[in-house]
Design an enzyme around this catalytic site. Structure first.
Site, PDB file in Angstrom:
ATOM      1  N   ASN A   1       5.890   7.899  -6.808  1.00  0.00           N
ATOM      2  CA  ASN A   1       5.431   6.686  -6.145  1.00  0.00           C
ATOM      3  C   ASN A   1       3.908   6.791  -6.096  1.00  0.00           C
ATOM      4  O   ASN A   1       3.378   7.818  -5.695  1.00  0.00           O
ATOM      5  CB  ASN A   1       6.018   6.626  -4.720  1.00  0.00           C
ATOM      6  CG  ASN A   1       5.704   5.310  -4.038  1.00  0.00           C
ATOM      7  OD1 ASN A   1       5.160   4.406  -4.659  1.00  0.00           O
ATOM      8  ND2 ASN A   1       6.043   5.210  -2.774  1.00  0.00           N
ATOM      9  N   GLY A   2       3.189   5.748  -6.569  1.00  0.00           N
ATOM     10  CA  GLY A   2       1.728   5.797  -6.498  1.00  0.00           C
ATOM     11  C   GLY A   2       1.118   5.486  -7.856  1.00  0.00           C
ATOM     12  O   GLY A   2       1.766   4.921  -8.736  1.00  0.00           O
TER      13      GLY A   2
ATOM     14  N   CYS B   1       7.559   1.574  -4.803  1.00  0.00           N
ATOM     15  CA  CYS B   1       8.670   2.374  -5.330  1.00  0.00           C
ATOM     16  C   CYS B   1       9.434   3.056  -4.198  1.00  0.00           C
ATOM     17  O   CYS B   1       8.885   3.394  -3.182  1.00  0.00           O
ATOM     18  CB  CYS B   1       8.129   3.439  -6.268  1.00  0.00           C
ATOM     19  SG  CYS B   1       7.114   2.745  -7.554  1.00  0.00           S
TER      20      CYS B   1
ATOM     21  N   GLU C   1       4.844 -16.877   1.761  1.00  0.00           N
ATOM     22  CA  GLU C   1       5.362 -15.616   1.189  1.00  0.00           C
ATOM     23  C   GLU C   1       6.881 -15.623   1.063  1.00  0.00           C
ATOM     24  O   GLU C   1       7.427 -14.842   0.289  1.00  0.00           O
ATOM     25  CB  GLU C   1       4.909 -14.406   1.996  1.00  0.00           C
ATOM     26  CG  GLU C   1       5.497 -14.247   3.365  1.00  0.00           C
ATOM     27  CD  GLU C   1       5.078 -12.919   4.017  1.00  0.00           C
ATOM     28  OE1 GLU C   1       4.899 -11.916   3.328  1.00  0.00           O
ATOM     29  OE2 GLU C   1       4.924 -12.917   5.252  1.00  0.00           O
TER      30      GLU C   1
ATOM     31  N   GLU D   1      -1.324 -16.996  10.116  1.00  0.00           N
ATOM     32  CA  GLU D   1      -0.043 -16.287  10.049  1.00  0.00           C
ATOM     33  C   GLU D   1       1.092 -17.244   9.728  1.00  0.00           C
ATOM     34  O   GLU D   1       1.963 -16.939   8.911  1.00  0.00           O
ATOM     35  CB  GLU D   1       0.214 -15.556  11.365  1.00  0.00           C
ATOM     36  CG  GLU D   1       1.574 -14.875  11.483  1.00  0.00           C
ATOM     37  CD  GLU D   1       1.833 -13.813  10.419  1.00  0.00           C
ATOM     38  OE1 GLU D   1       0.876 -13.418   9.715  1.00  0.00           O
ATOM     39  OE2 GLU D   1       3.003 -13.406  10.272  1.00  0.00           O
TER      40      GLU D   1
ATOM     41  N   LYS E   1       7.444  -4.370   0.896  1.00  0.00           N
ATOM     42  CA  LYS E   1       7.329  -4.200   2.348  1.00  0.00           C
ATOM     43  C   LYS E   1       6.146  -3.317   2.703  1.00  0.00           C
ATOM     44  O   LYS E   1       5.495  -3.524   3.699  1.00  0.00           O
ATOM     45  CB  LYS E   1       8.607  -3.591   2.917  1.00  0.00           C
ATOM     46  CG  LYS E   1       8.624  -3.455   4.431  1.00  0.00           C
ATOM     47  CD  LYS E   1       8.505  -4.796   5.118  1.00  0.00           C
ATOM     48  CE  LYS E   1       8.469  -4.686   6.619  1.00  0.00           C
ATOM     49  NZ  LYS E   1       8.133  -5.965   7.281  1.00  0.00           N
TER      50      LYS E   1
ATOM     51  N   HIS F   1     -14.775 -30.125   7.329  1.00  0.00           N
ATOM     52  CA  HIS F   1     -15.702 -29.598   6.309  1.00  0.00           C
ATOM     53  C   HIS F   1     -15.003 -29.375   4.982  1.00  0.00           C
ATOM     54  O   HIS F   1     -15.450 -28.553   4.183  1.00  0.00           O
ATOM     55  CB  HIS F   1     -16.326 -28.303   6.818  1.00  0.00           C
ATOM     56  CG  HIS F   1     -17.101 -28.475   8.081  1.00  0.00           C
ATOM     57  ND1 HIS F   1     -18.316 -29.099   8.145  1.00  0.00           N
ATOM     58  CD2 HIS F   1     -16.789 -28.161   9.355  1.00  0.00           C
ATOM     59  CE1 HIS F   1     -18.744 -29.145   9.384  1.00  0.00           C
ATOM     60  NE2 HIS F   1     -17.835 -28.574  10.139  1.00  0.00           N
TER      61      HIS F   1
ATOM     62  N   TRP G   1       8.421  -0.210  -8.805  1.00  0.00           N
ATOM     63  CA  TRP G   1       7.614  -1.452  -8.675  1.00  0.00           C
ATOM     64  C   TRP G   1       6.492  -1.267  -9.676  1.00  0.00           C
ATOM     65  O   TRP G   1       5.601  -0.438  -9.481  1.00  0.00           O
ATOM     66  CB  TRP G   1       7.090  -1.555  -7.248  1.00  0.00           C
ATOM     67  CG  TRP G   1       6.468  -2.861  -6.903  1.00  0.00           C
ATOM     68  CD1 TRP G   1       7.098  -4.020  -6.575  1.00  0.00           C
ATOM     69  CD2 TRP G   1       5.067  -3.147  -6.848  1.00  0.00           C
ATOM     70  NE1 TRP G   1       6.179  -5.002  -6.294  1.00  0.00           N
ATOM     71  CE2 TRP G   1       4.930  -4.517  -6.460  1.00  0.00           C
ATOM     72  CE3 TRP G   1       3.916  -2.416  -7.091  1.00  0.00           C
ATOM     73  CZ2 TRP G   1       3.687  -5.129  -6.303  1.00  0.00           C
ATOM     74  CZ3 TRP G   1       2.693  -3.025  -6.941  1.00  0.00           C
ATOM     75  CH2 TRP G   1       2.579  -4.372  -6.552  1.00  0.00           C
TER      76      TRP G   1
ATOM     77  N   ARG H   1      11.893  -2.450  -0.209  1.00  0.00           N
ATOM     78  CA  ARG H   1      10.531  -2.034  -0.564  1.00  0.00           C
ATOM     79  C   ARG H   1      10.019  -2.825  -1.759  1.00  0.00           C
ATOM     80  O   ARG H   1       8.860  -2.793  -2.076  1.00  0.00           O
ATOM     81  CB  ARG H   1      10.485  -0.534  -0.858  1.00  0.00           C
ATOM     82  CG  ARG H   1      10.609   0.360   0.360  1.00  0.00           C
ATOM     83  CD  ARG H   1      10.693   1.813  -0.060  1.00  0.00           C
ATOM     84  NE  ARG H   1       9.457   2.300  -0.619  1.00  0.00           N
ATOM     85  CZ  ARG H   1       8.501   2.921   0.085  1.00  0.00           C
ATOM     86  NH1 ARG H   1       8.684   3.086   1.382  1.00  0.00           N
ATOM     87  NH2 ARG H   1       7.407   3.346  -0.468  1.00  0.00           N
TER      88      ARG H   1
ATOM     89  N   LYS I   1       3.491 -16.858   6.457  1.00  0.00           N
ATOM     90  CA  LYS I   1       4.965 -16.791   6.538  1.00  0.00           C
ATOM     91  C   LYS I   1       5.589 -17.792   5.573  1.00  0.00           C
ATOM     92  O   LYS I   1       6.497 -17.479   4.828  1.00  0.00           O
ATOM     93  CB  LYS I   1       5.412 -17.060   7.974  1.00  0.00           C
ATOM     94  CG  LYS I   1       5.176 -15.897   8.900  1.00  0.00           C
ATOM     95  CD  LYS I   1       6.196 -14.811   8.676  1.00  0.00           C
ATOM     96  CE  LYS I   1       5.805 -13.402   8.505  1.00  0.00           C
ATOM     97  NZ  LYS I   1       4.533 -12.908   8.167  1.00  0.00           N
TER      98      LYS I   1
HETATM   99  C1  AGP Z   1       3.491  -9.731   6.108  1.00  0.00           C
HETATM  100  O1  AGP Z   1       4.558 -10.639   6.290  1.00  0.00           O
HETATM  101  C2  AGP Z   1       3.434  -9.140   4.722  1.00  0.00           C
HETATM  102  N1  AGP Z   1       4.646  -8.489   4.424  1.00  0.00           N
HETATM  103  C3  AGP Z   1       2.188  -8.301   4.487  1.00  0.00           C
HETATM  104  O2  AGP Z   1       1.074  -9.143   4.606  1.00  0.00           O
HETATM  105  C4  AGP Z   1       1.991  -7.107   5.446  1.00  0.00           C
HETATM  106  O3  AGP Z   1       1.656  -7.579   6.725  1.00  0.00           O
HETATM  107  C5  AGP Z   1       0.832  -6.253   4.921  1.00  0.00           C
HETATM  108  O4  AGP Z   1       1.200  -5.742   3.665  1.00  0.00           O
HETATM  109  C6  AGP Z   1       0.467  -5.084   5.856  1.00  0.00           C
HETATM  110  O5  AGP Z   1       1.551  -4.227   6.005  1.00  0.00           O
HETATM  111  P1  AGP Z   1       1.466  -3.081   7.156  1.00  0.00           P
HETATM  112  O6  AGP Z   1       1.507  -3.789   8.477  1.00  0.00           O
HETATM  113  O7  AGP Z   1       2.679  -2.219   6.909  1.00  0.00           O
HETATM  114  O8  AGP Z   1       0.188  -2.335   6.959  1.00  0.00           O
END
Ligand code: AGP
Length: 616
Positions: A101-102, A2, A496, A489, A611, A512, A75, A27, A493
């Protein structure tokens, strides 16, 4: 997560609040709303489902007037995506509005009590419960500040709240419980702002105050008074942010993610600035509070993070163990505190988080603190919760604002920050001589230029590869040792932002299981720089080719062996083995970005993602 924005001052609150929400759209959210007050028009509430443009349209049709207001992008946690569930929410009297938020973990218990008292609830949200609690206490105390203080005293879980009452139109009351996401207060002349994070109000001020856990602020046009939830006054100096609002804007890039991929050479310079002395062969981490003696006392480090930051933690393990000879265990933030980690007086926690607000990572930091284990935080957001609770000090990434949900420049800066920390540890523990550190410093100094070279070369190649593979249903990423986390990673990428299913695997593990996936429809990305296990990677590549798989290799420049064995090669400059991930990841970021664009995906705000993940 949020987004929260509030304003009180002489200007149009609706414009400022909506403009702030637009700055934090990244966000992630699914509905939005504002509440604005003006004596004649009274308290005006407007809420819409979907993107902010729907709220803007709603406000054009039914404008609001007033110079005090709050706004929110939601959210969904409790309750579906409906206008009724969008914030702000009102209390029983309709005179108090709240945004949050929360998560209220004891919301069912509180809801049952309110229903027994005859309250009428109009939504399925936990936020409305907070509004009704504040309303109850307002009738008891006759003060919004005291009502918010009492209401939050009943909540369990991390929450950030902003409340307004039309009976006290000269103030907003904001409060923070736990790690639900920040509460930052912007200081202006005759006006003040409150937000969940800085980009929402950077256009108006760079002077910020941050609320800590269990703190409350009364915000009027002229003053901001911070106190603990228990009522103790708090004196806090404002922080002046150097982030230029323009820098947070997209510039002439198509997406924030594209901008941030191309900002990496500069960001890599910024994370090094002032921290390396090539002549002396030394490293300085200005905010680290641990002495050499304390660093020498450490015999185990727990590196804790989530998502991309967790991949960075896996690579930091290689760096710290190789350079400083300290054992490192890597854990997900969401797992660490639930497995009773074996901490002792020689343990150090290393939290890695670009936002510094990820609730699982913050909870790991709290778990360590509860056992008197010091924590160091590798973090980007200045003044974030992780930066403030790290008693061993923050190691800032200095990457500037990272707006795209998919982390790129913060990831490569995390790797360099981890390398600097490993060298700092090595310096304190004498596991490296100044001459050896000088060599590592030289490799770091060359990194920004080499990253720029990769960007130059890989752009056209990734555009060509995109046409081959943008319609793929799956993808497999393989790497070994310090590049195995880059396989993870690269896969993250792609999945996501393009929604193509992708898996990262240690190349040695392919036989395996994943080798069963290999056929001529599967692109296999192999990270194969010329290092100590190059020959092993070569045989894995041959195993893939023997089964008809398409291999795209990330290889060292000058490698003439690989091109004959694979379908495509992207070359990267040579660098120190432990730093190759900083370069091997860049083509994978670019490829994921270009495939996502080609598939018409919402690159900066991928579906379902946020984010900063401030709920468990
Ligand atoms: C990464 O591309 C994602 N957006 C997500 O995995 C992110 O790395 C993760 O939520 C951790 O966020 P932070 O680095 O703000 O703790």
């Amino acid at each position: 997560m949020c987004g929260i924005v509030g304003y009180i001052g002489p200007r149009n609150a609706g414009d400022i609040v909506v403009g702030g929400l637009q700055r934090v759209e990244y966000r992630g959210y699914d509905s939005a709303g504002v509440a604005v007050y003006e004596p004649t028009a009274g308290l005006q509430l407007r809420r819409s489902v979907g993107k902010l443009i729907n709220l803007v349209t709603h406000l054009r049709e039914q404008p609001v007037v007033g110079s005090v207001g709050i706004g929110h992008t939601r959210w969904a946690t409790h309750g579906g995506v409906t206008e009724n569930n969008a914030h702000p929410h009102r209390d029983q009297s309709g005179e108090i509005v709240v945004i949050q938020n929360g998560i209220v973990e004891n919301y069912l218990e509180l809801k049952g009590r309110l229903l027994e008292q005859g309250h009428t609830l109009h939504s399925q949200t936990d936020t409305e419960i907070i509004a009704h609690l504040v309303g109850n206490y307002y009738r008891e105390h006759g003060s919004l500040e005291q009502a918010v203080r009492s209401a939050l005293g009943e909540l369990r879980g991390g929450n950030a709240v902003v409340a307004f009452s039309l009976r006290e139109p000269e103030r907003l009351v904001a409060a923070r419980l736990g790690n639900a996401g920040g509460v930052v207060i912007g200081l202006g002349a005759g006006e003040h702002f409150v937000a969940s994070d800085m980009p929402a109000i950077l256009d108006h001020t760079r002077h910020m105050l941050f609320l800590e856990d269990r703190e409350l602020a009364v915000i009027t046009r002229e003053r901001v008074q911070i106190s603990t939830l228990a009522g103790e006054p708090v004196e806090r100096a404002p922080v002046t942010m150097t982030w230029d609002p323009v820098a947070a804007a997209r510039g002439d890039y198509k997406h924030f993610m594209q901008k941030e991929i191309y900002e990496q050479p500069r960001a890599l310079m910024d994370v090094l600035r002032g921290r390396i002395d090539q002549e002396a062969g030394a490293v300085y981490l200005e905010d680290l509070t641990l002495s050499d003696a304390e660093l020498r006392n450490v015999d185990r480090i727990y590196a804790v993070a989530c998502g991309t930051a967790w991949h960075a933690a896996l690579i930091c393990k290689f760096m710290i163990e190789a350079l400083a000879q300290v054992r490192v265990e890597v854990d997900y933030g969401s797992e660490f505190r639930y497995r009773q980690p074996l901490l002792n007086e020689r343990t150090l926690l290393l939290a890695i988080s670009q936002s510094g607000e990820t609730v699982d990572t913050l909870a790991a930091m709290e778990e360590a603190r509860s056992q008197q284990v010091p924590g160091v935080a590798i973090v980007n957001a200045i003044g974030s919760q992780a930066a403030r609770v790290a008693d061993g000090g923050p190691i800032y990434l200095h990457a500037g604002p990272e707006i795209g949900v998919a982390s790129t420049k913060c990831f490569t800066n995390m790797l360099v920050a981890g390398y600097l920390f490993a060298l700092r540890l090595a310096q304190a523990r004498n596991t490296l001589t100044p001459a050896q550190i000088r060599e590592h410093v030289q490799a770091l100094i060359e990194l920004p230029r080499k990253a720029a070279q990769v960007l130059e070369r890989a752009e056209a190649q990734c555009e060509m590869l995109t046409e081959y593979y943008y319609h793929a249903g799956n993808a497999l990423y393989l790497g070994r040792q310090v590049n195995y986390p880059i396989a993870l990673e690269g896969a993250l990428k792609l999945k996501e932002i393009s929604y193509i299913h992708a898996e990262g695997y240690p190349a040695g593990e392919m036989k395996h299981g994943p080798i069963a996936l290999i056929d001529d429809t599967l692109p296999v990305l192999c990270i194969a720089p010329r290092d100590g296990i190059y020959a092993k990677m070569l045989s894995n590549i041959e195993q893939v080719k023997a089964r008809g798989g398409h291999v795209i290799a990330i290889a060292s420049e000058g490698d003439t062996l690989l091109p004959d064995k694979v379908d495509h090669v992207i070359h990267i400059p040579e660098t120190s083995p432990l730093l190759t991930p900083v370069l091997t990841v860049i083509p994978l970021q670019l490829l994921a970005y270009q495939i996502a664009v080609r598939r018409g995906c919402d690159v900066d705000q991928p579906r379902n993602l946020a984010k900063s993940v401030t709920v468990e």
